[in-house]
Design an enzyme around this catalytic site. Structure first.
Site, PDB file in Angstrom:
ATOM      1  CE  LYS A  47      -6.136  -0.252   1.725  1.00  0.00           C
ATOM      2  NZ  LYS A  47      -6.807  -0.923   2.873  1.00  0.00           N
ATOM      3  N   GLY A  60     -10.363   9.109   2.229  1.00  0.00           N
ATOM      4  CA  GLY A  60     -11.087  10.331   2.796  1.00  0.00           C
ATOM      5  C   GLY A  60     -12.176  10.860   1.577  1.00  0.00           C
ATOM      6  CD  GLU A  86      -2.867   1.195   2.553  1.00  0.00           C
ATOM      7  OE1 GLU A  86      -2.869   0.212   3.254  1.00  0.00           O
ATOM      8  OE2 GLU A  86      -3.613   2.135   2.539  1.00  0.00           O
ATOM      9  CB  SER A 146     -12.199   5.009   0.630  1.00  0.00           C
ATOM     10  OG  SER A 146     -12.064   4.910   2.351  1.00  0.00           O
TER      11      SER A 146
HETATM   12  P1  13P Z   1      -9.385   4.170   4.058  1.00  0.00           P
HETATM   13  O1  13P Z   1     -10.175   3.407   3.134  1.00  0.00           O
HETATM   14  O2  13P Z   1     -10.169   4.611   5.156  1.00  0.00           O
HETATM   15  O3  13P Z   1      -8.348   5.247   3.661  1.00  0.00           O
HETATM   16  O4  13P Z   1      -8.641   2.939   5.000  1.00  0.00           O
HETATM   17  C1  13P Z   1      -8.137   1.933   4.034  1.00  0.00           C
HETATM   18  C2  13P Z   1      -6.838   1.494   4.938  1.00  0.00           C
HETATM   19  O5  13P Z   1      -6.593   0.484   5.105  1.00  0.00           O
HETATM   20  C3  13P Z   1      -5.685   2.542   4.827  1.00  0.00           C
HETATM   21  O6  13P Z   1      -4.595   1.962   5.334  1.00  0.00           O
END
Ligand code: 13P
Length: 342
Positions: free
Chosen positions: A221, A265, A176, A263
């Site tokens: 991600k 924000g 991510e 997501s």
């Molecule tokens: P959000 O969808 O709230 O951005 O969180 C996803 C997530 O796992 C961030 O590391």
């Protein structure tokens, strides 16, 4: 015989399913509970997560759930371990293994994610506890001339070392690299987000290659390509979908089985609309789905409000959001669907 990481990764992005990010650290879940005036006790955290895990839509639409250390070890109110509750819902347990984004030395305003020390041993224990995938989140800020090459490279390198350790231990790494939406006002339009996201992804895939990470055994991600929240710029759903897919096609090898977005924000409905528009576009070399935290949980958290008598209402709100995102994962969401079920 233990399952191959490639098979686990494919299950994580099974058709019409996505990942629930419920791995808020103790600090982050406290912030979420503050918004409903609820104290963050171990019991309240358990009750909240149990409500989500036992919701109907978890069994229908969720392939895996990312957990925080405490939750992986926790049991439901009736004593059933959460790993069993999830197995009964057909959802694979995952674990957040990074230890947070810390100030990057000599790089003011930038962060590097830590947590590599002792990671091999932690992964072995998490595997024994039932986790079959992991998550490590790197954050990249757009601000003036930032990000620096140092920040992009340091985070990509850490992601690759983490991913290799996961695969060595039979665990699928969620990789991510998040380019944040809330950076600088002036220089954070959608095209700058595109450039920085492409740069970050190219660097991450270089590092994954150098670290011998098997690309068919990871899930990416990423953020979507959107204008910064403070930029004043607006982009249509079609523009976000088109630029995000173009950026991903430039950088993400087709060996990667799936891309599960954060997501970051975005509003609940926009996160859904963007995902659906991408899946409706054209033939894609990988699965595109959700791995949302806030955009899956916000409505449920507020409907629940920390009260046991509101559990059914919380689950209804979660079911709706999860079902909308499951439709988006196959490009079939529409505003009409949103209103029909709401
Ligand atoms: P959000 O969808 O709230 O951005 O969180 C996803 C997530 O796992 C961030 O590391």
């Amino acid at each position: 015989m233990s399952e191959r990481i490639q098979d686990i990764a494919n299950k994580m992005v099974a058709e019409g399913k996505g990942i629930l990010a419920a791995d808020e650290s103790t600090e982050t879940i406290k912030k979420r509970f503050d918004t409903i005036g609820l104290e963050s006790t171990e019991e309240n955290r358990r009750d909240y997560r149990e409500m989500l895990f036992r919701a109907e839509a978890t069994a229908e639409t969720v392939s895996g759930v990312i957990l925080f250390d405490e939750t992986l070890r926790q049991s439901a109110r009736d004593g059933t371990p959460f790993t069993k509750v999830l197995a009964e819902a057909g959802a694979i347990p995952g674990i957040k293994v990074d230890q947070g984004a810390k100030d990057l030395a000599l790089s003011p305003g930038e962060k590097v994610t830590e947590g590599l020390t002792g990671l091999r041993e932690r992964l072995k224990e998490y595997y024994e506890l039932g986790a079959r995938f992991a998550k490590w989140r790197a954050v990249i800020t757009i601000d003036g001339d930032l990000p620096s090459w140092n920040c992009v490279k340091a985070n990509a390198h850490a992601l690759a070392r983490y991913a290799a350790l996961c695969q060595e231990n039979g665990i699928v790494p969620i990789v991510e690299p998040e380019v944040l939406m809330d950076g600088d006002k002036a220089r954070h339009g959608i095209d700058r987000c595109y450039d920085v996201t492409l740069w970050a992804l190219n660097t991450v895939f270089d590092e994954l290659y150098d670290a011998s990470v098997a690309l068919d055994g990871i899930i990416l991600k990423p953020n979507m390509v959107v204008p910064g929240q403070k930029s004043g710029e607006k982009a249509s759903v079609e523009e976000v979908a088109e630029k995000t897919v173009r950026c991903l096609k430039e950088a993400v090898p087709s060996a990667v089985p799936g891309i599960a977005f954060l997501s970051g924000g975005q509003s609940d409905e926009l996160a859904t609309a963007h995902l659906s528009a991408m899946n409706a576009m054209d033939t894609l070399p990988w699965k595109l789905t959700f791995s949302y935290g806030r955009a899956l949980q916000a409505a449920a958290l507020s409907a629940w409000g920390g009260k046991r008598e509101n559990e059914a209402a919380g689950q209804r709100a979660f079911n709706h959001r999860a079902r909308m995102n499951a439709l988006a994962a196959t490009g079939k969401w529409s505003e009409a669907e949103e209103k029909k079920v709401a």
